[in-house]
Design a protein around this motif. Structure first.
Motif, PDB file in Angstrom:
ATOM      1  N   PRO A   1       0.894  -1.214  -0.017  1.00 21.52           N
ATOM      2  CA  PRO A   1       0.037  -0.027  -0.128  1.00 21.52           C
ATOM      3  C   PRO A   1       0.877   1.112  -0.195  1.00 21.52           C
ATOM      4  N   HIS A   2       0.277   2.200  -0.579  1.00 26.34           N
ATOM      5  CA  HIS A   2       0.966   3.561  -0.714  1.00 26.34           C
ATOM      6  C   HIS A   2       0.239   4.668  -0.052  1.00 26.34           C
ATOM      7  N   ALA A   3       0.732   5.898   0.226  1.00 30.16           N
ATOM      8  CA  ALA A   3       0.175   7.107   0.587  1.00 30.16           C
ATOM      9  C   ALA A   3       0.570   8.221  -0.151  1.00 30.16           C
TER      10      ALA A   3
ATOM     11  N   CYS B   1       5.031   9.387  -2.634  1.00 28.14           N
ATOM     12  CA  CYS B   1       4.454   8.399  -1.578  1.00 28.14           C
ATOM     13  C   CYS B   1       4.797   9.044  -0.123  1.00 28.14           C
TER      14      CYS B   1
ATOM     15  N   MET C   1       4.865   7.659   2.629  1.00 26.74           N
ATOM     16  CA  MET C   1       5.663   6.653   3.464  1.00 26.74           C
ATOM     17  C   MET C   1       7.237   6.969   3.158  1.00 26.74           C
TER      18      MET C   1
ATOM     19  N   HIS D   1       9.764   4.885   1.200  1.00 22.48           N
ATOM     20  CA  HIS D   1       9.375   4.868  -0.122  1.00 22.48           C
ATOM     21  C   HIS D   1       9.628   6.080  -1.065  1.00 22.48           C
TER      22      HIS D   1
ATOM     23  N   MET E   1      10.063   7.010  -4.712  1.00 21.08           N
ATOM     24  CA  MET E   1       8.638   7.201  -5.143  1.00 21.08           C
ATOM     25  C   MET E   1       8.273   8.777  -5.265  1.00 21.08           C
TER      26      MET E   1
HETATM   27 CU    CU Z   1       4.824   3.883  -0.499  1.00 15.75          CU
END
Ligand code: CU
Ligand code: C2O
Length: 471
Positions: free
Chosen positions: A401-403, A454, A456, A459, A464
């Motif tokens: 999952p990513h934010a 992202c 996170m 990440h 990202m």
């Molecule tokens: Cu992520």
């Protein structure tokens, strides 16, 4: 360091948690004509209680997390960052619409502020809501150590509530002696998987505090997830809060979903509720994102009753219907393919202008990519004139999952997994599950370079990250 399960550690540290802790006092920042200095510096904080200060944290003005800044909409924020950390830093004002030069992204919008120097941030607060500020330099280390704080911008006429409470839910990785674990900062395992996860969860810097309320009270809860990578799905027991804002932007009032209030790294939510629980009740706020629900705080209902009939003003924030108008017909569009991470399909990506194979990328911790590029910021994902609508179609082709977070703008999801989404709330961040797609749309605001990454933090540092240029 020995691995300790999150819940095991929480149980062990319960004895040290302070008994009754209410939300921190929200102090109004310095007068609008002067700069308020925020001194970024190494600190110890009583995460596990006053007798067990946690060393190795970094924060502001002697505390980690930093102080709550509070202003009224329309005021000018003036903050002088005084960097006493052992490395350069810079402050990003997450979720705010502001001039690009104030956005605090080293290498993109400003130079990082060297140790011993200062930088002045000044901008008008256009929107009321719950925001936060945090380091955007080596954020995966600095934010993990506590270099962040909350910024509350009050409405011109705030809704009537009896308590305006802040709940900042963070996780920390501490060793058996309660010290911040430095050894695993930057560990490839965290970068390629779900990010750095803690083993101690705090709310407002305390383990499982009690929040005292009275029956009949109207509460506003401002929730923030400032963690590097923790995912929260918060439940509120028998209480039935109404979501009135997401990521600082008022939304159509709606109940918290059965699955809990989902907050990824960087996300916020404002809730309102009338306490209808019986006097003496103790209700857990629990995170059910991972295995069994784990309480992070308790709402303790006092023995005396404030009122039997709840207030009749609506549970809503002013202005939730007002929103910029999207023009999807003439929108500037881009596609964004997210790849990489453990168990993924990425076997090469461009890093530093060079096409590199997976093994070489792993050697330099660049284990994620956007459109085949591992975090290089040479070219924007798209260019869009101010005032025009832009859309980005994002595909999460990873096992994680990513934010996703966009700087300087709020966006709406207009399509998710191939299906149109009518009337989605405006947000500055959104969680995406493995294999999901979404199309986001927004109206370009201030000219400049705005990151899309992202949140996170391992990440984004691992590749990202991209940006768009508003012309
Ligand atoms: Cu992520
Ligand atoms: Cu809160 Cu670019 O981040």
């Amino acid at each position: 360091m020995t691995t300790i399960s999150r819940r095991g550690f929480l149980a062990a540290s319960a004895a040290f948690s302070a008994g009754l802790v209410t939300a921190p006092t929200l102090t109004r920042a310095a007068a609008a004509d002067g700069f308020r200095t925020l001194r970024a510096e190494p600190v110890s904080a009583p995460l596990l209680g006053p007798d067990r200060p946690t060393a190795g944290l970094w924060g502001f003005d002697g505390r980690a997390p930093g102080p709550v800044l509070r202003h009224r909409v329309g005021e000018t924020l003036r903050v002088r960052l005084d960097n006493r950390l052992p490395m350069p830093t810079a402050l990003h004002w997450h979720g705010l619409r502001l001039p690009n030069a104030m956005d605090g992204v080293p290498g993109l919008t400003q130079e990082a502020v060297p140790k011993g120097e200062t930088f002045d941030y000044a901008f008008d607060l256009k929107d009321a809501g719950t925001f936060w500020y945090h380091s955007h330099q080596r954020a995966w280390e600095q934010v993990a150590r506590g270099v962040y704080g909350v910024l509350i911008v009050d409405e011109a006429e705030p809704p009537q509530v009896d308590q305006d409470l802040l709940l900042v839910v963070d996780d920390w990785l501490l060793d058996r002696d309660g010290r911040f674990v430095e050894e695993t900062l930057g560990a490839l395992h965290d970068w390629g998987h779900g990010g750095r996860m803690g083993n101690v969860v705090t709310v407002n810097g305390r383990v499982r505090p009690d929040i005292s309320v009275r029956r009949g009270e109207r509460l506003r809860l401002r929730l923030l997830n400032p963690s590097n990578a923790l995912i929260l799905a918060l439940t509120f027991g028998s209480l039935r809060p109404t979501v009135v804002a997401l990521d600082g932007r008022p939304c159509r009032p709606h109940p918290v979903s059965e699955n809990g209030l989902l907050l990824g790294s960087g996300q916020r939510a404002d809730l309102m509720m009338d306490v209808d629980a019986e006097p003496g009740a103790r209700i857990a706020i629990a995170d059910q994102a991972y295995d069994d629900p784990a309480p992070v705080a308790h709402i303790a209902v006092a023995d005396d009753v404030l009122r039997e009939t709840p207030l009749d003003a609506p549970l809503a924030l002013p202005g939730f219907e007002a929103a910029p108008v999207l023009d999807l017909e003439t929108a500037v569009t881009a596609d964004l393919l997210m790849q990489g991470g453990a168990m993924g399909t990425m076997d090469e990506a461009v890093y530093n202008g060079q096409r590199m194979g997976w093994r070489d990328l792993v050697r330099v911790n660049r284990v994620w990519a956007f459109n085949g590029v591992a975090g290089d910021l040479d070219t924007p994902l798209l260019e869009v004139p101010r005032g025009r609508t832009a859309t980005v179609a994002i595909r999460n082709d990873t096992r994680w999952p990513h934010a996703m977070h966009l700087h300087g703008h709020h966006f709406r999801i207009v399509e998710r997994n191939g299906r149109p989404v009518p009337d989605a709330p405006w947000r500055d961040g959104e969680m995406m599950g493995s294999g999901e797609t979404m199309r986001i749309a927004f109206v370009a605001e201030e000219p400049g370079k705005w990151l899309l990454h992202c949140h996170m933090l391992e990440h984004s540092a691992g590749g990202m990250m991209t940006w768009l240029r508003v012309t």
